[in-house]
Scaffold this motif. Sequence first.
Motif, mmCIF file in Angstrom:
data_model
loop_
_atom_site.group_PDB
_atom_site.id
_atom_site.type_symbol
_atom_site.label_atom_id
_atom_site.label_comp_id
_atom_site.label_asym_id
_atom_site.label_seq_id
_atom_site.Cartn_x
_atom_site.Cartn_y
_atom_site.Cartn_z
ATOM 1 N N ILE A 1 -8.109 4.924 4.153
ATOM 2 C CA ILE A 1 -8.673 3.567 4.163
ATOM 3 C C ILE A 1 -7.621 2.575 4.643
ATOM 4 O O ILE A 1 -7.913 1.669 5.442
ATOM 5 C CB ILE A 1 -9.209 3.183 2.769
ATOM 6 N N GLU A 2 -6.382 2.739 4.192
ATOM 7 C CA GLU A 2 -5.305 1.842 4.630
ATOM 8 C C GLU A 2 -5.048 1.970 6.130
ATOM 9 O O GLU A 2 -4.799 0.969 6.806
ATOM 10 C CB GLU A 2 -4.025 2.099 3.840
ATOM 11 N N GLY B 1 0.802 -1.218 0.000
ATOM 12 C CA GLY B 1 0.000 0.000 0.000
ATOM 13 C C GLY B 1 0.832 1.263 0.000
ATOM 14 O O GLY B 1 2.061 1.238 -0.155
ATOM 15 N N TYR C 1 -2.845 13.174 4.037
ATOM 16 C CA TYR C 1 -3.268 11.813 3.696
ATOM 17 C C TYR C 1 -4.472 11.867 2.776
ATOM 18 O O TYR C 1 -5.432 12.599 3.036
ATOM 19 C CB TYR C 1 -3.589 11.014 4.962
ATOM 20 N N ASP C 2 -4.407 11.080 1.696
ATOM 21 C CA ASP C 2 -5.540 11.027 0.772
ATOM 22 C C ASP C 2 -6.504 9.915 1.210
ATOM 23 O O ASP C 2 -6.247 9.191 2.175
ATOM 24 C CB ASP C 2 -5.071 10.854 -0.675
ATOM 25 N N ASP C 3 -7.600 9.800 0.486
ATOM 26 C CA ASP C 3 -8.624 8.842 0.880
ATOM 27 C C ASP C 3 -8.118 7.408 0.870
ATOM 28 O O ASP C 3 -8.470 6.616 1.754
ATOM 29 C CB ASP C 3 -9.859 8.989 -0.008
ATOM 30 N N ALA C 4 -7.295 7.048 -0.095
ATOM 31 C CA ALA C 4 -6.747 5.689 -0.143
ATOM 32 C C ALA C 4 -5.891 5.414 1.095
ATOM 33 O O ALA C 4 -5.983 4.335 1.699
ATOM 34 C CB ALA C 4 -5.924 5.490 -1.413
ATOM 35 N N GLN C 5 -5.072 6.375 1.484
ATOM 36 C CA GLN C 5 -4.235 6.194 2.668
ATOM 37 C C GLN C 5 -5.075 6.132 3.943
ATOM 38 O O GLN C 5 -4.751 5.375 4.857
ATOM 39 C CB GLN C 5 -3.207 7.321 2.754
#
Length: 183
Positions: free
Chosen positions: A149-150, A58, A143-147
């Motif tokens: 979620i991670e 990730g 932090y973006d949305d993918a991060q």
Amino acid sequence: MSRIPTPATIDDAPAASRPMLAAVQKQLGSVPNLFRLVANSPAALEGYLGMHGALGKGALPAPTRERIALVVAEINGCHYCLSAHTYLARNIARLDEAEIAANRAGGSRDAKANAAVRFAATVARERGHIRPEDLNAVRAAGYDDAQIIEIVQHVALNTWTNYVNEVAATEIDFPLEVARKAA
């Protein structure tokens, strides 16, 4: 002594778990007790290794992943995971003692990592019931949305290993660290 038997060797594990444990041994040089314990259920071991492997690819850097594991283990009072992740934080992620202490307390000396650790701690403590300002703070730190979620997925995976180890009373095979449950 573990409340759930831990296969002593790879060969003592269920046949379906043996190839996965052999892969762990090849990657790590040993098979920590957690992996052998979880091997009692080949499906659980496959799920754990799959999620762990996917998250390793990730967007979060390894030191941030260890920081999250430390705070979650502290919050959940899991001595096994705290011991394992303190060892990994020192020896793999190369975090110093002051940083490890900050992580266990729910923060970081690094501004961006601090936002991730604080968010992870809130997610763990509040069981996902965060406030809008919690999400805004982690976004404001970059932090973006993918991060995001991670981060949540790391909290979930670490909570699962914490619970497995606490239910089983897994024998600690790392230098002992004791959770304060004060994070």
